[in-house]
Design an enzyme around this catalytic site. Sequence first.
Site, short mmCIF file in Angstrom:
data_model
loop_
_atom_site.label_atom_id
_atom_site.label_comp_id
_atom_site.label_asym_id
_atom_site.label_seq_id
_atom_site.Cartn_x
_atom_site.Cartn_y
_atom_site.Cartn_z
N LEU A 182 45.91 30.47 40.18
CA LEU A 182 44.74 30.92 40.96
C LEU A 182 43.41 30.35 40.46
O LEU A 182 43.07 30.47 39.29
CB LEU A 182 44.67 32.46 40.89
CG LEU A 182 43.83 33.12 41.97
CD1 LEU A 182 44.44 32.92 43.34
CD2 LEU A 182 43.68 34.59 41.66
N ASP A 183 42.64 29.77 41.34
CA ASP A 183 41.28 29.30 41.05
C ASP A 183 41.24 28.22 39.97
O ASP A 183 40.19 28.00 39.37
CB ASP A 183 40.35 30.46 40.65
CG ASP A 183 40.26 31.51 41.73
OD1 ASP A 183 40.38 31.15 42.91
OD2 ASP A 183 40.06 32.69 41.41
N ALA A 184 42.37 27.58 39.70
CA ALA A 184 42.41 26.59 38.62
C ALA A 184 42.65 25.18 39.13
O ALA A 184 42.79 24.25 38.34
CB ALA A 184 43.48 26.97 37.60
#
Lengths: 284, 284, 284, 284
Positions: free
Chosen positions: C226-228
């Site tokens: 996530l979000d990486a």
Amino acid sequence: MPLTLLRISCPDRVGLLARLTNFIAYHGGNLLEVNQYTDPINKWFFARLAIDTKSLALDAAALRKAFEPLAADLQARWTLRESQQKMRIVILVSKMDHCLADLLWRWRSGELPVEIPLVLSNHEDLRPLVEREGLRFEAVAVTPETKTAAFERMDAIFSEARADLLVLARYMQVLPAEFCKAWQGRVINIHHSFLPSFAGANPYKRAYARGVKLIGATCHYATADLDAGPIIDQEVVRVEHYHTPDDLLRLGRDCERLALARGVRYHVEDRVLIHGNRSIVFRD
Amino acid sequence: MPLTLLRISCPDRVGLLARLTNFIAYHGGNLLEVNQYTDPINKWFFARLAIDTKSLALDAAALRKAFEPLAADLQARWTLRESQQKMRIVILVSKMDHCLADLLWRWRSGELPVEIPLVLSNHEDLRPLVEREGLRFEAVAVTPETKTAAFERMDAIFSEARADLLVLARYMQVLPAEFCKAWQGRVINIHHSFLPSFAGANPYKRAYARGVKLIGATCHYATADLDAGPIIDQEVVRVEHYHTPDDLLRLGRDCERLALARGVRYHVEDRVLIHGNRSIVFRD
Amino acid sequence: MPLTLLRISCPDRVGLLARLTNFIAYHGGNLLEVNQYTDPINKWFFARLAIDTKSLALDAAALRKAFEPLAADLQARWTLRESQQKMRIVILVSKMDHCLADLLWRWRSGELPVEIPLVLSNHEDLRPLVEREGLRFEAVAVTPETKTAAFERMDAIFSEARADLLVLARYMQVLPAEFCKAWQGRVINIHHSFLPSFAGANPYKRAYARGVKLIGATCHYATADLDAGPIIDQEVVRVEHYHTPDDLLRLGRDCERLALARGVRYHVEDRVLIHGNRSIVFRD
Amino acid sequence: MPLTLLRISCPDRVGLLARLTNFIAYHGGNLLEVNQYTDPINKWFFARLAIDTKSLALDAAALRKAFEPLAADLQARWTLRESQQKMRIVILVSKMDHCLADLLWRWRSGELPVEIPLVLSNHEDLRPLVEREGLRFEAVAVTPETKTAAFERMDAIFSEARADLLVLARYMQVLPAEFCKAWQGRVINIHHSFLPSFAGANPYKRAYARGVKLIGATCHYATADLDAGPIIDQEVVRVEHYHTPDDLLRLGRDCERLALARGVRYHVEDRVLIHGNRSIVFRD
């Protein structure tokens, strides 16, 4: 939270803020936001005081009445109104829709606290965009021959709509001097350059020709002297040698939308005070 | 113009600003700049009042005395001082000189209104840069074994120099918790990332590895919890894929210089109030 | 002007650009825009070549065929396509409409050169906003129990719609790892913080609590982590102590709209190449 | 890493980049950075090619010789030099030291890869600042009566110092037209406004009077037509109503320092190509 907004400017003197805050405390008002500025060069005082409406013992009309003697003594220009009474703005457009679409979205989402009694244009093109929002659209054609009559008719329409503010969202007609005077301080324009650079026509083309590395947009009050009115806000974006005039147009549109939306927001929240050709903006 | 600066924070209540401005008006004070903010979530009041020193009937010491009863009643944290009494800042550095050189230039040019009783480093490298300005330079080496003693010695040096503020201008030693506590609210650090991103070591390398498109710097108060203290200012710059970690270092240096200089300026002009882990900054 | 776009990455070697430009010159191609970057750390070559389609002796399919032997020799990852064949993007939304409204406006005005076969949501709320544009709207509810089935159905819808790209315009569901893998490099998300700060939920509240002086938005490729994923673009705006969490939401919306619009634009113009967790973006 | 830098502009034609890269590949050159731009309006080609010097079979002089026939055929304007041969810049100042101090710091730290054979001023004030760096300082007074003779003397000094570039770091004398012509493309000036706004004298005062919300600085090549030469870079900063003309001066200094430092850097790294009144800047 419902606010009562006092906006005031007057010659500076000792004890000014004490007198204003005493007046408000006397009527039970709880101050939620105070912005104050004293112009050290012109010795002029500017303030915006946001009061919790529910804490006040009087309504806006009675408070205005109570404030009059003090205001007179201070030789002040001032307004006092409740934020729940939203300002009524009329948006003027021509054929380009980017600023209009942006303002409509901000209005629809509740971000921009205004009423929009109508949108007016010198062309029919944007009628569908407006009417699908359930808003009234009026087209008033303007030709060199009909200009005077057209602006008289527009003036009547705006007055009948009880407009507090006119927003020129890329409206491509120069306003008659008479009209500017009548609506002074109540017409906001967006110019597609960082003024005073490239005042007048075709700013993006001229920006390209000059080879600037920044382009921008300026939100300002309209005055009879084209593009010379008090500036409310400006926005810029970096450009590179590979950006064509069409790219500048595209990049500039985002500057225009942001600067205009902020400028209108500041105005309808009573955050702007005009003094000569400068504007004091208590930003939020 | 000589200013008398009152900085105050306390629980909010009706009529607060009226009481403050009445107090100042009572002593003849002419307000030149008033910044006020009420935190609507914590119901806390913050203000900075800049008074024309010459308009006051009392000097700062007498005014402080006169203010004490009101301050006590308001349960306020406050300071009151004259701007002509410049703050005394000690700059701490290691081997990198970009922030130091920038602060020295701003001090020398008069832009930053401070006294610099000394510059202290854990290395000898920057002695010439400091001494050629006619400033005192002290080197206190720090090793894991000597750390406690070194910071005790530094504490003594700072106290003896009557330092009002310590500025960590890329000082590469973690401050002991004890030391942080003793100097709480009086140590400003520059961290080379836009916190909370990349707290800790090697932020530019980690920014490169993460592939961010913006890098930055953060000026904040030092606390025992590393890089977690109240933020005063931040600065960012856009980066591109072609920027190597060395380029980020170079671009970041300009962010660091600007953010640190602004943060120090705000502090020494009494423009910052700390509340919990947030800082209220009345920018100029 | 119709363009033929070659996007290529491969291990670096001497004479690479000469071989590519020779190939294009051999087929009569006139280069209008060449972007090239060699990663000095990983010794990797990246390029985007924009060719005047009309100058080429072959069409895209034949040119792709002709390029295959060279590409194989270079061990390249590459795409070659004509800009006139617009990418087909599916926009995913939940209940917030600011990013959607912005993308729809850019599409309608011709600024964003894409086809939009449909907009999909896990709620019905935004159906009117989409259908009034004459676009197809699909609602696929997602609950913890139905999640697997829901994403299988969505995958089928996207494939049937021949989607080239999925744009998560504030779609508030975490994508299943399987789904991310299947659509790797073809899902763009907008996160409402300047990553890596405040990854995960409620970034604006956390930004307020941390007291940062800048907030932002990040446009990135979605990955199972996530979000990486690789960042395409970021946007920030300065905030002050007086901005409430609601103000951050408001200010952040403009960052989100700008960063997402630019990120999508770069992708659909073949301006982005992914390498590991970094993205090379040849901005325009 | 030592680089050999080829900078070239010429009329556009098919196969141009192929011919250039073939030439370099033929001599064994490994391209580390290629920047190319074709002006679609003027049909003009611009490129900067950075070659690993050690990969080349020839030295710069021999490579220049080998390149001549190709350059002639292309009707090109071009330069080819090794980055290890640092450019020699002469800095011209008057009494203000902020730009000078910044350039000296960047030179001393190795950030700005130049030689500084001397600093020249029309006043004595900044001599100590220069001489303490171990640099030569020359003062040449300029009065209306002595202007022609003074600039002749300065021209002789610059030539004798083998200056590649003159940097006007707030040098407050208008250059004679003759002098501008002789040094065309080799004089960089910093103007303290975002041009074309406020060209000429006292830009900060005029910016204050106009009430702009952004001020800035412009780094450009000097031409006989004052402040009208090709722009290399610009920098802006937001200002508020409470900023006095003195505040603008202070905030502007940081813009000036940044814009000038970047402009000089781009020039000495051969990143700038001039075409008419526009400059192509391959930024790093």
